[in-house]
Structures are given as C-alpha cells and as structure tokens.
Motif scaffolding. Structure first.
Motif, PDB file in Angstrom:
ATOM      1  N   THR A 142     -21.649 -44.193  13.696  1.00 42.25           N
ATOM      2  CA  THR A 142     -20.248 -44.505  13.346  1.00 42.25           C
ATOM      3  C   THR A 142     -20.218 -45.560  12.236  1.00 42.25           C
ATOM      4  O   THR A 142     -19.448 -45.450  11.279  1.00 42.25           O
ATOM      5  N   GLY A 143     -21.073 -46.562  12.358  1.00 38.87           N
ATOM      6  CA  GLY A 143     -21.181 -47.605  11.332  1.00 38.87           C
ATOM      7  C   GLY A 143     -21.602 -47.031   9.986  1.00 38.87           C
ATOM      8  O   GLY A 143     -21.070 -47.416   8.946  1.00 38.87           O
ATOM      9  N   CYS A 174     -18.750 -45.375   8.311  1.00 37.29           N
ATOM     10  CA  CYS A 174     -17.914 -46.416   7.683  1.00 37.29           C
ATOM     11  C   CYS A 174     -18.522 -46.901   6.369  1.00 37.29           C
ATOM     12  O   CYS A 174     -17.812 -47.097   5.380  1.00 37.29           O
ATOM     13  N   LEU A 190     -20.167 -54.556  11.140  1.00 43.34           N
ATOM     14  CA  LEU A 190     -20.094 -54.895  12.568  1.00 43.34           C
ATOM     15  C   LEU A 190     -20.816 -53.854  13.415  1.00 43.34           C
ATOM     16  O   LEU A 190     -21.648 -54.197  14.262  1.00 43.34           O
ATOM     17  N   LEU A 191     -20.513 -52.582  13.156  1.00 41.38           N
ATOM     18  CA  LEU A 191     -21.087 -51.495  13.966  1.00 41.38           C
ATOM     19  C   LEU A 191     -22.599 -51.374  13.796  1.00 41.38           C
ATOM     20  O   LEU A 191     -23.324 -51.236  14.788  1.00 41.38           O
ATOM     21  N   LEU A 193     -11.724 -53.169   5.213  1.00 38.89           N
ATOM     22  CA  LEU A 193     -11.642 -52.807   6.627  1.00 38.89           C
ATOM     23  C   LEU A 193     -12.836 -51.930   6.999  1.00 38.89           C
ATOM     24  O   LEU A 193     -13.485 -52.150   8.029  1.00 38.89           O
ATOM     25  N   PHE A 194     -13.158 -50.957   6.124  1.00 35.10           N
ATOM     26  CA  PHE A 194     -14.321 -50.089   6.349  1.00 35.10           C
ATOM     27  C   PHE A 194     -15.616 -50.870   6.199  1.00 35.10           C
ATOM     28  O   PHE A 194     -16.553 -50.673   6.961  1.00 35.10           O
ATOM     29  N   SER A 216     -16.010 -53.064   9.332  1.00 32.27           N
ATOM     30  CA  SER A 216     -16.311 -52.206  10.493  1.00 32.27           C
ATOM     31  C   SER A 216     -17.742 -51.702  10.397  1.00 32.27           C
ATOM     32  O   SER A 216     -18.471 -51.681  11.399  1.00 32.27           O
TER      33      SER A 216
END
Lengths: 92, 92
Positions: free
Chosen positions: A48-49, A52, B16-17, B9-10, B13
């Motif tokens: 998922t990261g 992104c 973070l992910l 934002l992407f 994210s």
C-alpha cells in the motif's frame, strides 16, 4: 555529468539497494515454497505504501521515485502472491 | 499549512506505510521465535540501503528522509538480530 555529486552517489546506491533487496527474498520464497515467517500485514502495508509512492512519483513527476517503487512493488507483489499460493496449497 | 498539498498527502502516507510496515514483521518474528523464511541477504542489502538513505538524508539536510529511514533501520536491524539469535539457538 554535473548532476553526479557525492550526495547523489549515496542516493542512487540507497535506491538501488532498497529495491534489489527484495529479489533474494522472492527467490528464497520461490525456492523453499514457504513464506510462513514473512508477515502478511507487513506485505500489505508495504505494498500500500509503495502504491502511495508511485502516485506521489507521478504527481511530482519524479522518474527515480517511480522506477524504484514500481520495481519494488513488482517484487513485493510477487512475494505476496507466492505466500498466498503456498499457504493455500498447505491447507489442502 | 500551505505545505500540506494533495501530493504531500500521498508522500507522507507512503513514508509512513513503508516505515511502519516492518513493525508487524518484527512482532511476528519475536512472537514465533522464527525468521527462517525471511531472507538474510534481503535484510543485509536492505539495511545497507537504509544506511545509504540516512547518509543521503544527512547530506541533503532532509528531515523526512532521515526520520523515515532511521525508524525503518531500527526495525530491520532488530529483525536481523532476532533472526540471527533464533538461528543460533536452533543449532544448539
């Protein structure tokens, strides 16, 4: 070649190493037909990261971010498919 | 808050992910006391890559690159230590 600075050498090495690192994992999973110890939640969060990162790379038009993350995505998605396949065949 | 764009934002994210993804792997390894299926070569290449990212982050003075990669380094180095420890105790 004025873009090739000392900093960039570390940047390129970093991108290369954190991308190709998943190739031995993919090979090991394919060879041993087992990925029980590889966390499924890790793979899902990481993939998922990576999606992104790919969207971010597209939005800011960064070819290095795109290339590195598309390759890493392919490796990790393959590991996820192998893990799911081997798990299913174990249960049968 | 003008730095907080749709792109960012992407980016946030993504960072973070791909950072927290290794926490469930660390937890799973610690819980099952096994990381046989986790490739040692992957861990070594990935950790070396993270060290390069940290050096790159220091050189270009990027706090996000530094924070994300230091945390990812801590998680992966811990997984490496656990893997090596469990392998040794299996051999004994």
């Amino acid at each position: 070649m004025n873009h090739f600075s000392y900093e960039n050498l570390f940047g390129f090495s970093a991108a290369l190493l954190t991308t190709i690192a998943f190739l031995p994992q993919l090979f090991k999973t394919w060879q041993t037909k087992s990925a029980e110890d590889v966390s499924l939640i890790m793979l899902i969060l990481f993939i998922t990261g990576l999606i992104c990162w790919i969207i971010y790379g597209l939005k800011i038009h960064s070819i290095p971010i795109l290339i590195a993350n598309i390759i890493t995505f392919i490796f990790n998605f393959s590991i996820l498919i192998l893990k799911t396949t081997y798990r299913k065949s174990m249960k049968q």
